[in-house]
Design an enzyme around this catalytic site. Structure first.
Site, PDB file in Angstrom:
ATOM      1  N   ASP A 574       0.967   4.525  -6.077  1.00 17.45           N
ATOM      2  CA  ASP A 574      -0.596   4.900  -4.395  1.00 17.45           C
ATOM      3  C   ASP A 574      -0.119   5.586  -3.622  1.00 17.45           C
ATOM      4  O   ASP A 574       0.078   6.921  -4.538  1.00 17.45           O
ATOM      5  CB  ASP A 574       0.508   2.936  -3.708  1.00 17.45           C
ATOM      6  CG  ASP A 574       2.304   3.588  -3.433  1.00 17.45           C
ATOM      7  OD1 ASP A 574       2.420   4.623  -4.119  1.00 17.45           O
ATOM      8  OD2 ASP A 574       2.665   2.012  -3.613  1.00 17.45           O
ATOM      9  N   ASP A 575      -0.623   5.798  -2.407  1.00 12.73           N
ATOM     10  CA  ASP A 575      -0.481   6.870  -1.784  1.00 12.73           C
ATOM     11  C   ASP A 575       0.869   7.112  -1.049  1.00 12.73           C
ATOM     12  O   ASP A 575       0.609   7.310   0.043  1.00 12.73           O
ATOM     13  CB  ASP A 575      -1.884   6.589  -0.513  1.00 12.73           C
ATOM     14  CG  ASP A 575      -2.821   6.297  -0.845  1.00 12.73           C
ATOM     15  OD1 ASP A 575      -2.881   7.236  -2.443  1.00 12.73           O
ATOM     16  OD2 ASP A 575      -3.511   5.906  -0.496  1.00 12.73           O
TER      17      ASP A 575
END
Ligand code: WT7
Length: 704
Positions: A574-575
């Site tokens: 994910d970020d």
């Protein structure tokens, strides 16, 4: 899974070459192997024969029981703790599947207990009152102290009585903003004793981050100290708190009490800014209170603590852990993953500001009546420097000096520290004996095989197994971890799941995939140490963790499984960036950058970093007409330092006239990651970009 384990069982019957890297003796330290997954490191016969779990078969039996009968498995362990009242007949209830309604885990509901009582009083009653609970080692050589279990209990009770006296009640939040002084675990245990919910904020966070947390959880009190020394420089923590409290008031949250410990080695009280009525010196009040304090018995599902962590949006998430399951889980994982014995001296280098310091500095070890080392030293320093230095005060041998001084037997640290020490050379290590060491541990990010080998061969003299523990703030305790002595290790693999944990690998569509494969790591059942919600936002809890792959808890990590069933973590999908083993959301850094008046837009990605694992790389678009300058670069970095904390400062600012976006305006981070890591011939398909020429411009501007 158990079939794969049978395969491992047969491997461990091979001649072991006791404790050496089997069939790889010729491998030169650090040289990449043809195939990491064929690299097996066997525990010595000597180690295995004394281990709590001494063979794959024994592990398999326990694991099978934990999966087939979780209630029986965990209630048997839970019975070893003190419960004022036993839990309901059903040991646990769970709904992990969002499609079937609200996600909810409960363990030992109806049971009444207290984790502080179990960590202190229970151990003292068992005859450990005179045993050292904490060896405290200060920054400076010779600055140290110790507390026995009985002494620790007295200190915890005094603070607990004081907090009660000023009106802190069960369920109230208390923010703790302290460096690694003994007062930090004392404050956690005191809150737990009276049923207050602690929220420790890492003392490297800025006042803005602190106020954000204060506004979110509205604490009854903040506990801090006046200052801390980082290297030779005093940092005025109290002033950071003052400004956070001012900001909170503006947002309608007033905190009536700021209990301040006078940290004399860093700053005198006369020099400390003070607000009468709100600020109170710890030393003036706490010692006046009785050394005995009745316990507040709480439900197993009453909250124990909140710990904020980064996610993929700008707002930090308040991870909420409850009491009973967390207690049972941290104690049990600690015991097995480190093969804990009562004679051990255990040192975890983490700061209590992170989950590792909650579960494996404070609760897990103390629940086992372990002797722990708490080191004030360099961890805070390292995490707050923009460029990581080796923990080199007074020199790079300090860790091993501490190991020898306290005869540390279990040493648990992060790959970033291993790599930074490795760079300083072996002589700093070999100068010390390190004979007491018997188990090593690693956490925070995947440990690269060359760092693993250095840790194993040089630090551990090729005789100490390494527990590479994979887990998260959310999981409360270890999820995938070696059990030292039970099976051969593979450098860089976290190996197999802990008891009661059912990891699965899923593909993009959320289908479980079997055998040798890679994909997204999910967990398919609840476990006692799991977080129960995100504070005040159960919807975000479900959306972030339970909706991406319905029916599972999604970890946010990618992983692969090899032919022998070993699990290899490959990092966040994910970020979120993992810097020195700590999570930073790209969105948080971006929102700090764009708050700068001259910054129009920012996009942040992670890049490989030799020491930190990942570094922060920021693409910045300036407001029309503003020229690039070194001064501006510095001021952008300082905005991030001020808004989040020094540990989140970007390593690199890349000027970007424009950012690569799709026609719908979405930034294509995949391309930015490739540009940041200079993999320019792997940019992939750029045809969906609104303006493909942006990429060329970015590449040519990189080193401005
Ligand atoms: C993330 C969790 C859990 C304490 C420290 C960090 C990464 C953690 C390992 C490991 C590979 C690891 C994961 C995870 N991670 N330990 N042994 N091998 N990756 O806690 O801030 O909650 O971060 O750290 O990416 O998701 P956290």
């Amino acid at each position: 899974f158990c079939n794969r384990l049978r395969h491992v069982e047969s491997m461990s019957l091979q001649p072991s070459g006791a404790g050496r890297i089997s069939h790889l003796n010729a491998v030169i330290l650090g040289e990449p192997l043809e195939s990491e997954e064929n690299d097996l490191v066997f525990p010595s016969q000597e180690f295995s024969s004394q281990a709590l779990v001494s063979s794959p078969e024994q592990y398999r039996n326990m694991y099978e029981k934990s999966i087939e009968d979780p209630a029986g498995f965990w209630s048997e362990i839970a019975s070893q703790f003190y419960w004022k009242e036993k839990w309901n007949p059903e040991v646990y209830t769970e709904n992990i599947d969002v499609r079937k309604g609200t996600v909810k885990f409960e363990w030992f509901k109806g049971g009444r207990t207290n984790i502080s009582y179990n960590a202190l009083d229970r151990n003292i009653e068992a005859g450990n009152g005179g045993k050292v609970a904490i060896y405290w080692e200060g920054n400076d050589l010779g600055d140290d102290g110790r507390l026995t279990y009985a002494e620790l209990l007295e200190k915890v009770c005094q603070l607990a009585n004081y907090l009660k006296h000023v009106g802190v009640r069960k369920g109230d939040a208390v923010i703790i903003y302290l460096p690694m002084l003994t007062e930090l675990p004392i404050a956690m245990l005191a809150c737990a004793r009276i049923g207050a919910v602690h929220s420790v904020v890492f003392a490297g966070f800025s006042s803005e981050s602190l106020s954000q947390r204060i506004i979110d959880c509205k604490p009854k009190a903040v506990i801090t100290c006046n200052a801390v020394r980082r290297g030779s420089k005093p940092i005025h923590l109290k002033e950071i708190v003052d400004s956070a409290l001012r900001e909170s008031v503006k947002n309608g949250v007033t905190v009536d009490l700021c209990l301040t410990f006078e940290n004399k080695s860093a700053m005198r009280r006369e020099d400390t800014k003070w607000q009468d009525g709100r600020d109170v010196w710890w030393q003036d009040v706490v010692p006046l209170f009785p050394t005995k304090c009745d316990v507040e018995w709480v439900d197993a599902e009453d909250p124990l603590f909140l710990l904020y962590t980064s996610g993929s949006t700008g707002k930090p998430k308040g991870v909420l852990h409850t009491t009973g399951g967390y207690m049972v889980y941290t104690a049990t994982t600690f015991k097995y993953a480190f093969d804990y014995k009562p004679s051990d001296v255990y040192w975890c280098t983490a700061d209590c500001g992170w989950i590792t310091g909650h579960s494996y500095v404070t609760y897990g070890p103390l629940l086992n009546s372990a002797t722990i080392v708490v080191f004030e030293g360099f961890i805070l320093l390292i995490q707050c420097e923009q460029f990581i230095q080796a923990p080199n005060y007074p020199d790079a041998g300090r860790c091993w000096n501490i190991v020898d001084k306290y005869k540390v037997t279990i040493f648990y640290t992060a790959p970033t520290l291993v790599r930074s020490l490795m760079r300083e050379g072996d002589a700093y290590v070999t100068r010390y004996q390190r004979k007491s060491l018997r188990v090593l541990g690693s956490v925070g990010e995947p440990i690269n095989p060359s760092a693993w080998r250095w840790f194993y061969n040089v630090v551990g003299d090729s005789r100490c197994p390494i527990s590479d523990t994979w887990w998260q703030t959310e999981t409360g305790g270890f999820m995938i971890t070696p059990l030292p002595g039970a099976w051969p290790q593979k450098p860089g693999s976290a190996t197999f799941p802990f008891f009661g944990v059912q990891p699965v690998i899923v593909d993009e569509k959320g289908n479980e995939i079997e055998g040798e494969c890679s994909g997204y790591l999910c967990i398919k059942n609840s476990w006692p140490g799991a977080f129960r919600t995100l504070y005040g936002d159960h919807e975000r809890y479900e959306t972030t963790y339970f909706k991406p792959f319905a029916g599972y808890y999604f970890t946010g990590d990618g992983c692969s499984r090899d032919k022998d069933g070993y699990i290899w973590l490959t990092g966040r999908v994910d970020d979120v960036i993992n810097v020195s083993g700590h999570r930073i959301g790209t969105a948080e850094v971006e929102s700090a950058l764009v708050s700068h008046p001259q910054c129009a837009e920012a996009a942040v990605v992670g890049v490989d970093h030799e020491i930190k694992g990942q570094g922060i790389y920021a693409f910045v678009t300036l407001v029309e007409g503003v020229p690039y300058s070194e001064e501006l670069r510095k001021s952008l970095i300082s905005v991030v330092r001020n808004q989040i904390g020094a540990f989140a400062a970007p390593d690199k600012i890349h000027w970007a006239p424009g950012l690569p976006k799709t026609r719908s305006g979405k930034i294509m981070r995949r391309i930015l990651r490739k540009i940041a890591s200079r993999q320019l011939n792997e940019l992939g398909d750029t045809s969906t970009l609104a303006d493909p020429s942006v990429v060329e411009q970015l590449i040519s501007l990189g080193d401005c």
